[in-house]
Design an enzyme around this catalytic site. Structure first.
Site, PDB file in Angstrom:
ATOM      1  N   ASN A  53     -28.499  -7.868 -16.388  1.00  0.00           N
ATOM      2  CA  ASN A  53     -28.906  -6.653 -15.915  1.00  0.00           C
ATOM      3  C   ASN A  53     -30.650  -6.337 -16.267  1.00  0.00           C
ATOM      4  O   ASN A  53     -31.177  -7.120 -17.020  1.00  0.00           O
ATOM      5  CB  ASN A  53     -28.289  -5.545 -16.815  1.00  0.00           C
ATOM      6  CG  ASN A  53     -26.838  -5.386 -16.329  1.00  0.00           C
ATOM      7  OD1 ASN A  53     -26.608  -5.520 -15.044  1.00  0.00           O
ATOM      8  ND2 ASN A  53     -26.012  -5.031 -17.162  1.00  0.00           N
ATOM      9  N   HIS A  92     -21.363  -2.747  -8.770  1.00  0.00           N
ATOM     10  CA  HIS A  92     -22.501  -3.416  -8.421  1.00  0.00           C
ATOM     11  C   HIS A  92     -22.215  -3.679  -6.732  1.00  0.00           C
ATOM     12  O   HIS A  92     -22.560  -4.639  -6.378  1.00  0.00           O
ATOM     13  CB  HIS A  92     -22.627  -4.967  -9.101  1.00  0.00           C
ATOM     14  CG  HIS A  92     -22.942  -4.826 -10.694  1.00  0.00           C
ATOM     15  ND1 HIS A  92     -24.515  -4.733 -10.748  1.00  0.00           N
ATOM     16  CD2 HIS A  92     -22.142  -4.844 -11.621  1.00  0.00           C
ATOM     17  CE1 HIS A  92     -24.478  -4.605 -12.294  1.00  0.00           C
ATOM     18  NE2 HIS A  92     -23.157  -4.911 -12.603  1.00  0.00           N
TER      19      HIS A  92
END
Ligand code: NDP
Length: 501
Positions: free
Chosen positions: A128, A55
């Site tokens: 997510n 990320h």
């Protein structure tokens, strides 16, 4: 225009910022006494902190969460206590595998991380844009990510590592299938849903509890990119989603999500046909309908990207009373790993950085000191128990007790037929013809770069989920169809033996 005087970090006015102190205008040597020059160079070479190992590329914004429906009978969490209650929020969206400079349009899950600044401390929900995950045990995570990143020898993406791992880990099939639909390349961060993915615990003051999953449905509708559009954007504007989020908020077009939960009692959890704590599975909407809870609105851009977004430290271990973890084995690992990543990236006092500070709750711990400590004054004893005025635990916040009759082992969980059921449902029932066509072509665009034995092994898994799915990928790869069928009928162990090279 700023009329501010330039100073050093210590506040000394700078009288010249264009010339170092030297011994002459042409051949002059530079002097060590030029502390302004030294500070400038030394600070510059320390500007970067380690990027997140996953990320790394992301964008974020501030906003609020508002309760629209009262579900307080299920949780004592104060920020959910009544309709109309608003809580300040920080959101960060990201890709997973790419580095900090990578393209926003990459085929990848998107992180959907939220920090709620509640009066009972910060609550983080680190989800997510896809409701499931590739693996269900945290011990597999570093290996899984290694296969998605660069090959350690060539420093190039490695389709063999990617499909080798996927085909050796059939529980990944559900998420891999989502990833290769066009939802694996969302148009931007505003036009995508968010999911807690994990199951969490909600409990009341009476220690009654239920299990929940959160869903954030974009009010703008899901919009996606085709593989061609994503590839083109990666070249033309690798920051397109970052830009879209910033510009839309700047223009007053505030992204919004309707927030829902699915709720399951513990009795239902014991009976459900799928393991409700297995993150490779969803809870069917037909079984556990979406219950409205609130809305999320993002209406303020960061004013300093590094301070507020790069240094934002989200962790699924940041709970508030009324919310807790479930026995999801991936979540259990994340509870440690996220906080640990911040200790490494930002230091032990990362929660004192303003964006991470629990600004709506009073903080009083017995922790002291450490690098970059900015705790100004703390006149209390730094230990417990203490009769000299230190902070004390409050038993009224105790969560429910769970009694366990456990067998301690490294419980290996073999692939079972149930691991293919939801993938098949997704392919047959949810995807229309256009989505199926794009799914097949997106898979072919990637797996055609992998070795043939891996193609066979993976195709057999597609086939196990759905005959049409497996057949179409096999046809696209020009594989011997009878061999794919034969492999699909084997146990995973035999299939692996039969496809070693
Ligand atoms: P439903 O049949 O009630 O709804 C289908 C779900 O799939 C909706 O959430 C929809 O999202 C989503 N969806 C639609 N098109 C796509 C796409 N191209 N790519 C990814 N997701 C899409 O779902 P069920 O609960 O009955 O589950 C059936 C299957 O749907 C599951 O096996 C799972 O694979 C998938 N799914 C289930 C979800 C869940 O939480 N139950 C969530 C998402 C997918 P939207 O409404 O935004 O279009």
């Amino acid at each position: 225009m700023s009329n501010k005087k330039l100073t050093t970090n210590e506040g000394e006015p700078v009288y010249n910022d264009q010339a170092s102190i030297t011994t002459g205008s042409k051949e002059g040597y530079t002097l060590l006494q030029d502390s302004h020059l030294l500070e400038k160079l030394a600070h510059f070479s320390r500007e970067r902190i380690p990027e997140r190992v996953v990320h790394a590329k992301g964008a974020g914004a501030f906003g609020y969460f508002e309760v629209t429906h009262d579900l307080s009978k299920y949780t004592r969490a104060k920020f959910l206590e009544k309709i109309g209650k608003k809580t300040e929020v920080l959101a960060r969206f990201s890709t997973v595998g790419g580095e900090r400079g990578s393209a926003d349009s990459a085929r990848d899950p998107r992180g959907f991380a939220l920090k709620f600044y509640t009066e009972e401390g910060n609550y983080d929900l680190v989800g997510n844009n896809i409701p499931i995950f590739f693996i269900r045990d945290a011990i597999k995570f570093p290996d899984f990510i290694h296969t998605q990143k660069r090959n350690p020898i060539t420093n190039l993406p490695d389709p063999n590592a990617f499909w080798d791992f996927m085909s050796l880990t059939p529980e990944s099939l559900h998420q891999a299938t989502f990833l290769f639909t066009d939802r694996g390349t969302p148009q931007d961060f505003r036009h995508m849903d968010g999911f807690s993915s994990h199951t969490y615990l909600w409990y009341t003051e009476d220690e009654e509890y239920v299990w929940v999953k959160y869903h954030f449905k974009t009010t703008l509708g899901n919009k996606t990119l085709t593989a061609e559009e994503a590839e083109k954007l990666a070249g033309e504007n690798p920051n397109h989603a970052t830009e879209d989020l910033y510009v839309s908020i700047q223009n007053g077009e505030y992204p919004q999500w309707d927030v829902y939960v699915q709720i399951m009692t513990n009795e239902e959890a014991m009976e459900y046909e799928f393991d409700p704590f297995d993150i490779t599975k969803v809870w069917y909407h037909g079984d556990y309908p979406l219950i409205p809870l609130g809305k999320l609105v993002l209406n303020k851009n960061p004013t300093n990207f590094f301070n507020q977004i790069e240094q934002a430290a989200f962790s699924p271990s940041h709970f508030v009373p009324g919310i807790g973890p479930s026995p999801d084995k991936l979540l259990q690992g994340r509870l440690f790993a996220y906080e640990d990543a911040h200790r490494y990236r930002l230091g032990i006092n990362h929660s004192q950085i303003p964006v991470n500070h629990a600004k709506n709750a009073e903080i009083s711990t017995n922790q002291r000191d450490g690098y970059m400590n900015m705790d100004e004054e703390n006149p209390y004893p730094n230990y417990y128990p203490s009769t000299l005025g230190g902070p004390k635990p409050d038993i009224s916040f105790k969560p429910p007790v769970f009694e366990l009759d456990a067998v301690l082992d490294r419980h290996t969980r073999p692939t079972e037929d149930v691991d293919f059921v939801q993938v098949g449902e997704f392919y047959r029932r949810v995807l229309d013809d256009k989505n199926k066509n794009n799914l097949i072509s997106n898979i072919l665009g990637h797996i055609s770069n992998a070795n043939e034995n891996l193609q066979y092994r993976q195709c057999a898994l597609f086939y196990k989920a759905d005959v049409d799915y497996g057949t179409r990928v096999a046809e696209g790869l020009k594989l011997d169809f009878s061999k794919v069928k034969e492999l699909a009928e084997m146990s995973q162990e035999d299939r692996v033996k039969a496809t070693l090279n």
